[in-house]
Design a protein around this motif. Structure first.
Motif, PDB file in Angstrom:
ATOM      1  N   ARG A 257      12.086  -0.774  -7.912  1.00 52.22           N
ATOM      2  CA  ARG A 257      11.242   0.369  -8.294  1.00 52.22           C
ATOM      3  C   ARG A 257       9.801   0.051  -7.904  1.00 52.22           C
ATOM      4  NH1 ARG A 257      11.190   1.324 -14.488  1.00 52.22           N
ATOM      5  NH2 ARG A 257      12.691   2.985 -14.186  1.00 52.22           N
TER       6      ARG A 257
ATOM      7  N   TRP B  61      12.338  -7.951 -18.091  1.00 55.13           N
ATOM      8  CA  TRP B  61      12.805  -6.569 -18.104  1.00 55.13           C
ATOM      9  C   TRP B  61      14.310  -6.521 -18.353  1.00 55.13           C
ATOM     10  CZ3 TRP B  61      16.500  -4.442 -14.904  1.00 55.13           C
ATOM     11  CH2 TRP B  61      16.777  -3.096 -15.180  1.00 55.13           C
TER      12      TRP B  61
ATOM     13  N   ARG C  26      16.001  -4.534 -21.258  1.00 49.39           N
ATOM     14  CA  ARG C  26      16.903  -3.428 -20.959  1.00 49.39           C
ATOM     15  C   ARG C  26      18.230  -3.604 -21.697  1.00 49.39           C
ATOM     16  NH1 ARG C  26      17.665   1.067 -17.230  1.00 49.39           N
ATOM     17  NH2 ARG C  26      19.622   1.797 -18.017  1.00 49.39           N
TER      18      ARG C  26
ATOM     19  N   ALA D  20       9.384   8.490 -22.388  1.00 54.45           N
ATOM     20  CA  ALA D  20      10.391   8.855 -21.376  1.00 54.45           C
ATOM     21  C   ALA D  20      11.339   9.925 -21.896  1.00 54.45           C
ATOM     22  CB  ALA D  20      11.178   7.614 -20.967  1.00 54.45           C
ATOM     23  N   GLY D  21      11.547   9.960 -23.221  1.00 54.60           N
ATOM     24  CA  GLY D  21      12.563  10.850 -23.757  1.00 54.60           C
ATOM     25  C   GLY D  21      12.041  12.182 -24.265  1.00 54.60           C
TER      26      GLY D  21
ATOM     27  N   THR E  46      10.897  15.026 -20.739  1.00 51.88           N
ATOM     28  CA  THR E  46      12.023  15.215 -19.829  1.00 51.88           C
ATOM     29  C   THR E  46      12.963  16.288 -20.384  1.00 51.88           C
ATOM     30  OG1 THR E  46      12.810  13.224 -20.910  1.00 51.88           O
ATOM     31  CG2 THR E  46      12.199  13.012 -18.594  1.00 51.88           C
TER      32      THR E  46
ATOM     33  N   LEU F 231      13.238  20.508 -19.451  1.00 54.21           N
ATOM     34  CA  LEU F 231      14.522  21.057 -19.000  1.00 54.21           C
ATOM     35  C   LEU F 231      14.992  22.173 -19.924  1.00 54.21           C
ATOM     36  CD1 LEU F 231      16.444  17.859 -17.885  1.00 54.21           C
ATOM     37  CD2 LEU F 231      15.887  19.804 -16.441  1.00 54.21           C
TER      38      LEU F 231
ATOM     39  N   LEU G 134      19.325  20.409 -14.554  1.00 55.88           N
ATOM     40  CA  LEU G 134      18.812  19.157 -13.994  1.00 55.88           C
ATOM     41  C   LEU G 134      19.028  19.093 -12.478  1.00 55.88           C
ATOM     42  CD1 LEU G 134      17.606  16.362 -14.502  1.00 55.88           C
ATOM     43  CD2 LEU G 134      19.846  15.544 -15.198  1.00 55.88           C
TER      44      LEU G 134
ATOM     45  N   GLU H 254      11.271   9.689  -8.550  1.00 56.93           N
ATOM     46  CA  GLU H 254      11.485   8.243  -8.516  1.00 56.93           C
ATOM     47  C   GLU H 254      11.061   7.687  -7.170  1.00 56.93           C
ATOM     48  OE1 GLU H 254      15.088   5.651  -9.982  1.00 56.93           O
ATOM     49  OE2 GLU H 254      15.629   7.648  -9.352  1.00 56.93           O
TER      50      GLU H 254
ATOM     51  N   GLY I 174      19.711  12.946 -11.071  1.00 54.37           N
ATOM     52  CA  GLY I 174      18.763  13.367 -12.106  1.00 54.37           C
ATOM     53  C   GLY I 174      18.454  12.288 -13.134  1.00 54.37           C
ATOM     54  N   TRP I 175      19.449  11.453 -13.460  1.00 56.46           N
ATOM     55  CA  TRP I 175      19.198  10.337 -14.384  1.00 56.46           C
ATOM     56  C   TRP I 175      19.084   9.032 -13.618  1.00 56.46           C
ATOM     57  CZ3 TRP I 175      22.808  14.045 -16.453  1.00 56.46           C
ATOM     58  CH2 TRP I 175      22.397  14.660 -17.640  1.00 56.46           C
TER      59      TRP I 175
ATOM     60  N   ARG J 278      18.406   0.453 -12.692  1.00 55.87           N
ATOM     61  CA  ARG J 278      17.257   1.043 -13.393  1.00 55.87           C
ATOM     62  C   ARG J 278      17.450   2.535 -13.665  1.00 55.87           C
ATOM     63  NH1 ARG J 278      12.123  -2.524 -13.243  1.00 55.87           N
ATOM     64  NH2 ARG J 278      11.938  -1.314 -15.138  1.00 55.87           N
TER      65      ARG J 278
ATOM     66  N   CYS K 232      18.609   5.810 -16.111  1.00 53.84           N
ATOM     67  CA  CYS K 232      18.044   6.194 -17.405  1.00 53.84           C
ATOM     68  C   CYS K 232      18.927   5.698 -18.562  1.00 53.84           C
ATOM     69  CB  CYS K 232      17.928   7.717 -17.482  1.00 53.84           C
ATOM     70  SG  CYS K 232      17.416   8.280 -19.108  1.00 53.84           S
ATOM     71  N   PRO K 233      18.396   4.854 -19.444  1.00 52.58           N
ATOM     72  CA  PRO K 233      19.208   4.400 -20.576  1.00 52.58           C
ATOM     73  C   PRO K 233      19.372   5.489 -21.635  1.00 52.58           C
ATOM     74  CG  PRO K 233      17.010   3.473 -20.723  1.00 52.58           C
ATOM     75  CD  PRO K 233      17.062   4.255 -19.444  1.00 52.58           C
ATOM     76  N   GLY K 234      18.562   6.555 -21.541  1.00 54.24           N
ATOM     77  CA  GLY K 234      18.620   7.621 -22.546  1.00 54.24           C
ATOM     78  C   GLY K 234      19.512   8.784 -22.129  1.00 54.24           C
TER      79      GLY K 234
ATOM     80  N   PHE L  35      21.770   9.993 -24.943  1.00 51.06           N
ATOM     81  CA  PHE L  35      20.866  10.511 -25.985  1.00 51.06           C
ATOM     82  C   PHE L  35      20.453  11.939 -25.603  1.00 51.06           C
ATOM     83  CE2 PHE L  35      17.393   9.151 -29.088  1.00 51.06           C
ATOM     84  CZ  PHE L  35      16.675  10.334 -29.074  1.00 51.06           C
TER      85      PHE L  35
HETATM   86  C1  HEM Z   1      17.468  15.015 -19.533  1.00 49.85           C
HETATM   87  C2  HEM Z   1      16.556  14.171 -19.889  1.00 49.85           C
HETATM   88  C3  HEM Z   1      16.220  12.925 -19.109  1.00 49.85           C
HETATM   89  C4  HEM Z   1      16.151  12.720 -17.770  1.00 49.85           C
HETATM   90  C5  HEM Z   1      16.401  13.740 -16.665  1.00 49.85           C
HETATM   91  C6  HEM Z   1      15.774  11.340 -17.551  1.00 49.85           C
HETATM   92  C7  HEM Z   1      15.626  10.745 -16.293  1.00 49.85           C
HETATM   93  C8  HEM Z   1      15.209   9.444 -16.099  1.00 49.85           C
HETATM   94  C9  HEM Z   1      15.011   8.835 -14.802  1.00 49.85           C
HETATM   95  C10 HEM Z   1      15.241   9.506 -13.457  1.00 49.85           C
HETATM   96  C11 HEM Z   1      14.588   7.566 -15.004  1.00 49.85           C
HETATM   97  C12 HEM Z   1      14.241   6.523 -13.938  1.00 49.85           C
HETATM   98  C13 HEM Z   1      12.746   6.588 -13.691  1.00 49.85           C
HETATM   99  C14 HEM Z   1      12.262   5.691 -12.581  1.00 49.85           C
HETATM  100  O1  HEM Z   1      13.000   4.882 -12.064  1.00 49.85           O
HETATM  101  O2  HEM Z   1      11.082   5.822 -12.236  1.00 49.85           O
HETATM  102  C15 HEM Z   1      14.494   7.371 -16.435  1.00 49.85           C
HETATM  103  C16 HEM Z   1      14.073   6.214 -17.028  1.00 49.85           C
HETATM  104  C17 HEM Z   1      14.037   6.024 -18.388  1.00 49.85           C
HETATM  105  N1  HEM Z   1      14.464   6.916 -19.361  1.00 49.85           N
HETATM  106 FE1  HEM Z   1      15.159   8.769 -19.049  1.00 49.85          FE
HETATM  107  N2  HEM Z   1      15.602  10.746 -18.762  1.00 49.85           N
HETATM  108  C18 HEM Z   1      15.888  11.667 -19.740  1.00 49.85           C
HETATM  109  C19 HEM Z   1      15.864  11.471 -21.099  1.00 49.85           C
HETATM  110  C20 HEM Z   1      15.606  10.267 -21.696  1.00 49.85           C
HETATM  111  C21 HEM Z   1      15.672  10.041 -23.119  1.00 49.85           C
HETATM  112  C22 HEM Z   1      16.033  11.090 -24.175  1.00 49.85           C
HETATM  113  C23 HEM Z   1      15.310   8.736 -23.317  1.00 49.85           C
HETATM  114  C24 HEM Z   1      15.196   7.960 -24.600  1.00 49.85           C
HETATM  115  C25 HEM Z   1      15.803   8.220 -25.686  1.00 49.85           C
HETATM  116  C26 HEM Z   1      15.021   8.151 -22.019  1.00 49.85           C
HETATM  117  C27 HEM Z   1      14.616   6.858 -21.809  1.00 49.85           C
HETATM  118  C28 HEM Z   1      14.300   6.319 -20.571  1.00 49.85           C
HETATM  119  C29 HEM Z   1      13.744   4.983 -20.401  1.00 49.85           C
HETATM  120  C30 HEM Z   1      13.422   3.990 -21.509  1.00 49.85           C
HETATM  121  C31 HEM Z   1      13.572   4.790 -19.019  1.00 49.85           C
HETATM  122  C32 HEM Z   1      13.019   3.556 -18.307  1.00 49.85           C
HETATM  123  C33 HEM Z   1      14.228   2.683 -17.941  1.00 49.85           C
HETATM  124  C34 HEM Z   1      13.904   1.359 -17.276  1.00 49.85           C
HETATM  125  O3  HEM Z   1      12.848   1.171 -16.722  1.00 49.85           O
HETATM  126  O4  HEM Z   1      14.772   0.515 -17.297  1.00 49.85           O
HETATM  127  N3  HEM Z   1      15.228   9.110 -21.062  1.00 49.85           N
HETATM  128  N4  HEM Z   1      14.889   8.523 -17.078  1.00 49.85           N
END
Ligand code: HEM
Length: 590
Positions: free
Chosen positions: A129, A157, A161, A339-340, A343, A347, A401, A409, A508-509, A514, A516-518, A521
């Protein structure tokens, strides 16, 4: 007069030096870009130049008014954040599956081939990344606001993670389900009291934020409609500091918190409040951490799930004294909240507008909700029994999405040369090249998604169980057949979600280590909110005098198209308040 002249001279000299230096960097980057062997386009300002980010669209759209090549060139086409939203799939249609944008700071390689993208995600070490963009998104904030310095890469990290993944578990999802249903219901009631409302954007953000404060810190905040919100005391409220920081993230990153805190500067009150929020944020985190720690010491953690307590426990259990420090837990909690929050909220806002313009999909959704949930009050909804059956709610998330991917990204080659096969070509990618997946292309091109690829059609994701093992072509035919087919209701129990045409066609996730862990959720909160909103209610565009229902719906579609952009950090509807919607009780569908 002499002072003004001196200032102008300094400004002019600095400006000229910047132009010379930028031109030199641009030339060097151009030579590097040629080595990749794909079409190249040059733009004079970096997309992510922090000052440019504040004015890019305004400047570009003004210049576009000029005639001929002055108004229509690479600069006006590519040199602003979110250009791809306006350009659609055109750039790749013209230049093929890969092309490079040369800027003075970096070369940006855009890739639109699903196989190549999956390859890139799998080779996470070769294509890490690009942390500069994540600084802009999440981690820069963490660094600015907490003492955590180790958020974004390496062994630390990986450990972090692992802990985050273990905490975002089914216990958490179950809590998210009930809190989301409660808040979704309160939001629906609020809209019902208003009848006509313009606050979807604000209200969905309140809802997702309150779900996160419950899941992260155990703080259950009732829904507050935008127009009934009490002005929060900046110094007292955790929510205030979090929301203020999130809402002004770009601004804070550009000017730094010290600017807003500086008491000698004559700043307006709203700017002062940003400073207060930055200062107070750490204090709030510290208070919540101490509270969770006390609960942990008193062994109250088992019954009292929050992500913070869960993280403290996971850090302690991790053995060998290796776990997250206090600073890292603050940082991680902030990243999760950040992050959560927007997003899912952005949507949801898109989906509510799409649904307002699409009453047939609302009926299709309501039929499933009525069938699965019956008349049961929300307190009786069951995460384990109900959530997996709400296929159509999930299809609406997948489809929204797909067409409106909020998180951009960027990966890069860091300090090494890499090769990557894209289609029939092997690209030699120099060190320091940024690589960005072209979501619009892989998510929206008719060659992958069929002739209706550009339309928002959640039904494309749903099929009958017995059709699951069909070939991609058969599935595509089935998707097309399914559209508008009422007969499917008779077989609703047989419905399952279809996968995308290929894994690399749905990012999308994100994918790879790396991702999305969420993800789960967000799916759980989404389904619970959709269910509370659309089982008993319906949304429509508010009509002007003499406007037909069809015209009002067409207006909403047009609005979504024109109003999508990066007003903040993520892709969103920039002014959802400008189209009023009406919220009424649903007449029961048969
Ligand atoms: C539909 C909703 C969501 C979408 C589309 C989404 C999408 C993403 C994407 C594409 C990334 C990667 C970002 C990157 O590499 O620059 C990411 C990272 C992350 N998301 Fe989500 N996300 C969503 C909801 C959530 C929720 C609800 C949470 C927490 C409860 C969350 C927690 C995180 C975290 C902590 C990361 C960083 C992960 C890391 O660096 O290892 N996301 N998300």
């Amino acid at each position: 007069m002499a002072v003004i002249k001196a200032v102008l001279l300094v400004v002019f000299t600095l400006g000229a030096a910047w132009v010379v230096y930028s031109s030199y960097c641009l030339y060097c980057n151009y030579l590097e870009a040629l080595k990749i062997g794909v079409p190249v386009r040059i733009i004079p300002i970096s997309h992510l130049n922090k000052l440019w980010l504040l004015i890019d669209k305004r400047v570009i759209f003004t210049i576009r008014r000029l005639p001929g090549v002055l108004g229509g060139n690479n600069f006006t086409r590519f040199n602003y954040r979110g250009w791809h939203e306006d350009d659609g799939t055109q750039a790749h249609d013209e230049m093929g599956e890969a092309f490079v944008l040369v800027t003075p700071s970096h070369n940006w390689l855009y890739i639109a081939e699903p196989e190549a993208l999956m390859n890139m995600y799998r080779r996470g070490k070769d294509f890490p990344r690009w942390t500069e963009i994540t600084k802009i998104h999440f981690f820069g904030m963490v660094k600015l606001l907490t003492t955590n310095k180790s958020q974004s890469s390496g062994e630390q990290w990986r450990m972090q993670r692992k802990i985050v993944n273990s905490c975002l578990n089914e216990k958490c999802n179950s809590l998210v389900w009930s809190e989301a249903a409660l808040l979704g219901d309160q939001m629906a009631q609020y809209w019902a009291t208003k009848g006509t409302f313009t606050t979807v954007g604000e209200d969905t953000r309140t809802t997702t934020l309150h779900i996160l404060t419950k899941a992260c810190f155990g703080q259950s905040l009732p829904f507050e409609g935008h127009d009934t919100r009490q002005p929060a005391s900046p110094s007292a409220s955790f929510k205030f500091s979090l929301v203020t920081i999130m809402e002004n993230a770009l601004f804070i990153l550009a000017l730094r918190p010290s600017f807003f805190i500086n008491k000698w500067l004559p700043l307006p009150r709203t700017w002062r409040d940003i400073g207060v929020a930055c200062t107070k944020f750490k204090g709030h985190m510290s208070y919540l951490y101490d509270r969770a720690l006390r609960a942990s010491d008193q062994n109250r953690l088992e019954g009292d799930f929050t992500l913070m307590t869960s993280m403290i426990r996971a850090s302690r259990k991790n053995g060998n004294g290796i776990g997250l420090s206090e600073g890292e837990i603050y940082g991680t909690m902030f990243v999760i909240s950040f992050a959560g929050h927007d997003t899912t909220a952005h949507l949801l806002t898109f989906a509510i507008f799409f649904l307002a313009a699409n009453p047939f999909v609302q009926d299709w959704l309501a039929r499933e909700l009525r069938r699965v949930l019956g008349d049961r009050p929300i307190q009786e909804w069951d995460y384990h029994a109900d959530f997996p059956r709400l296929t159509r709610c999930m299809a609406i998330l997948y489809e929204t999405l797909r067409v409106k991917t909020p998180v951009p990204e960027v990966k890069w080659t860091k300090d090494r040369h890499q090769t990557l096969v894209v289609g029939s070509k092997t690209l030699n990618i120099p060190p320091g090249t940024l690589i960005t997946p072209s979501y619009i292309y892989v998510h929206n091109h008719s060659r992958f998604w069929g002739p209706d690829a550009q339309e928002w059609k959640p039904q494309r994701w749903v099929t009958k169980c017995h059709q699951r093992d069909m070939s991609p072509r058969q599935k595509q035919n089935e998707r097309n057949k399914n559209l508008g087919d009422e007969v499917e209701d008779a077989y609703m129990n047989d419905e399952v979600l279809l996968p995308p045409p290929s894994r690399g066609n749905y990012l999308g996730w994100s994918e790879g280590a790396r991702d999305c862990p969420g993800k789960r959720f967000s799916q759980v909160e989404w389904v619970a909110i959709m269910a509370t909103l659309f089982r008993d209610w319906k949304v429509e565009p508010s009509r002007l005098q003499d406007e037909t229902a069809m015209q009002a719906r067409a207006k909403v579609f047009q609005f979504i198209k024109e109003n999508t952009g990066y007003g903040g950090l993520l892709l969103q509807l920039n002014n959802p308040e400008s189209i009023p919607l009406t919220w009424t009780a649903r007449v029961r569908v048969p």
